[in-house]
Enzyme design. Structure first.
Site, PDB file in Angstrom:
ATOM      1  CE  LYS A  75      -7.951  -4.733   9.057  1.00  0.00           C
ATOM      2  NZ  LYS A  75      -6.598  -4.313   8.622  1.00  0.00           N
ATOM      3  CE1 TYR A 211       5.586   5.596   5.556  1.00  0.00           C
ATOM      4  CE2 TYR A 211       7.409   6.540   6.787  1.00  0.00           C
ATOM      5  CZ  TYR A 211       6.064   6.457   6.529  1.00  0.00           C
ATOM      6  OH  TYR A 211       5.180   7.252   7.230  1.00  0.00           O
ATOM      7  CE  LYS A 215       4.024   8.856   4.260  1.00  0.00           C
ATOM      8  NZ  LYS A 215       2.624   9.247   4.108  1.00  0.00           N
TER       9      LYS A 215
END
Ligand SMILES: NC(=O)c1ccc[n+]([C@@H]2O[C@H](COP(=O)([O-])OP(=O)(O)OC[C@H]3O[C@@H](n4cnc5c(N)ncnc54)[C@H](OP(=O)(O)O)[C@@H]3O)[C@@H](O)[C@H]2O)c1
Length: 338
Positions: A75, A211, A215
């Site tokens: 990728k 998540y 953060k």
């Protein structure tokens, strides 16, 4: 009536975007123009999304060497080809393998950078994941491992390379972290009173995504790192962070289909990856006044009210101390690089 009260409460506690947040989201951001001649830049998670678009800006703006830190080199090579084709600049982009889900891989990547780079002007720590339900990785939840622990480990391992660059070339390099406006949606209520915040996060009590929590932890840890590295009042390396805003990317690919449909629907109003990438670029070349600060919409902005509260700063000290102990367990003494 109840719904109106809930929405009013959410607005008061800043858990919902304000009208000005929404307005800013639709404003075009400044297109990057700052010349990067001679610079060496690392962007992690640069094979797709806003990381790839930020790398493209650096190449277009004459950086000498742009390293795409990717876990999947196939990728990564596709991103390299795309960037070279659109900018017409071959021999600038390099693809280096790194998996932030493996501490050994992060250490190896940083050893390679230390040995092979004569300079490092920007370390743009962009790689991140959102995963639901939980997946354990390196003894923690994947989001905590990738978004917080490995990200901080890499920052600490490469801080000496950034400092070396500052001294050799009389410049002010940047250590820039991609944070998130998502941190507004948590005050760490479920873990902040625990004896160990990171141990508490290992528990799969409710299977909620980590998540937003990851953060918030990153934001607190970066703020503390910036404070501890700037003892003279003038940073040798600018350490800052940014919120890219809501962008149409592959971020939610590891979440259940129903959740993704909602995100895709709301995402019709989201920024393109290129628009979001402007926030990364602007932070990575921003002035010393951004040291320890959070940027949004390419300008200095405020962290959430909770992050700025006395409790937020108290928890920041504990998060940072725990994180140092974790990274020292992975790479003994690495926290001394601060
Ligand atoms: N999109 C948004 O609305 C938004 C909002 C706020 C903040 N952010 C933050 O922006 C950053 C970039 O996200 P994005 O939106 O561009 O999402 P994305 O399209 O999913 O890109 C994330 C990148 O991180 C890489 N990555 C994930 N896990 C990794 C690992 N273990 N090791 C190495 N690389 C890894 C991915 O590689 P693979 O392709 O191999 O998975 C990919 O290159 C993240 O930190 C995210 O939290 C995004």
């Amino acid at each position: 009536m109840i719904i109106v009260a809930l929405i009013a409460k959410a607005y008061r506690s800043k858990f919902l975007p304000t009208p000005s947040d929404v307005y800013n989201h639709f404003r075009p951001l400044p297109y990057p123009t700052k010349d990067c001649t001679g610079m060496t830049v690392i962007v992690t998670g640069a094979n797709t999304g806003i990381g790839r678009e930020a790398a493209r800006h650096f190449v277009r703006l004459n950086a000498a060497r742009v390293i795409l830190g990717c876990r999947n080199t196939t990728k990564g090579e596709a991103a390299k080809t795309s960037i070279e084709t659109s900018t017409g600049r071959p021999d600038v982009v390099e693809v280096w393998q790194v998996d932030l889900g493996s501490f050994a891989s992060v250490r190896e990547f940083c050893r390679r950078a230390d040995a092979r780079l004569d300079r490092l002007d920007v370390l743009l720590e962009n790689a991140g994941v959102a995963v639901l339900p939980h997946r354990p990785l390196e003894g923690h939840n994947e989001e905590i491992t990738v978004n917080v622990i490995s990200t901080m480990l890499m920052g600490l391992l490469l801080l000496p390379v950034l400092r070396r660059t500052a001294m050799r070339f009389n410049t002010v390099p940047h250590l820039t972290f991609v944070a998130s406006g998502g941190h507004y949606y948590t005050d760490l209520e479920e873990v902040r009173d625990a004896a160990s915040i990171f141990d508490e996060l290992r528990r799969d009590r409710d299977m909620k995504s980590r998540y937003m929590v990851s953060k918030m932890l990153l934001l607190l840890a970066v703020r503390q790192l910036a404070t501890e590295t700037n003892t003279s009042g003038k940073p040798q390396v600018v350490i800052n962070m940014l919120n890219p805003g809501f962008c149409r990317t592959e971020l939610w690919r590891n979440t259940p289909a129903a959740f993704r449909w909602i995100v895709d629907l709301v995402g019709l109003t989201a920024r393109s990856s290129e628009m979001g990438s402007r926030t990364l670029f602007s932070a990575a070349v921003a002035g010393e006044e951004t040291h320890g600060r959070y940027m949004s919409n390419c300008v200095l902005s405020d962290e959430s009210p909770w992050a700025r509260s006395p409790q937020g700063y108290e928890v920041q000290g504990r998060v940072s101390a725990e994180l140092k102990a974790i990274v020292d367990g992975v790479d003994p003494g690495v926290s001394n690089n601060i």
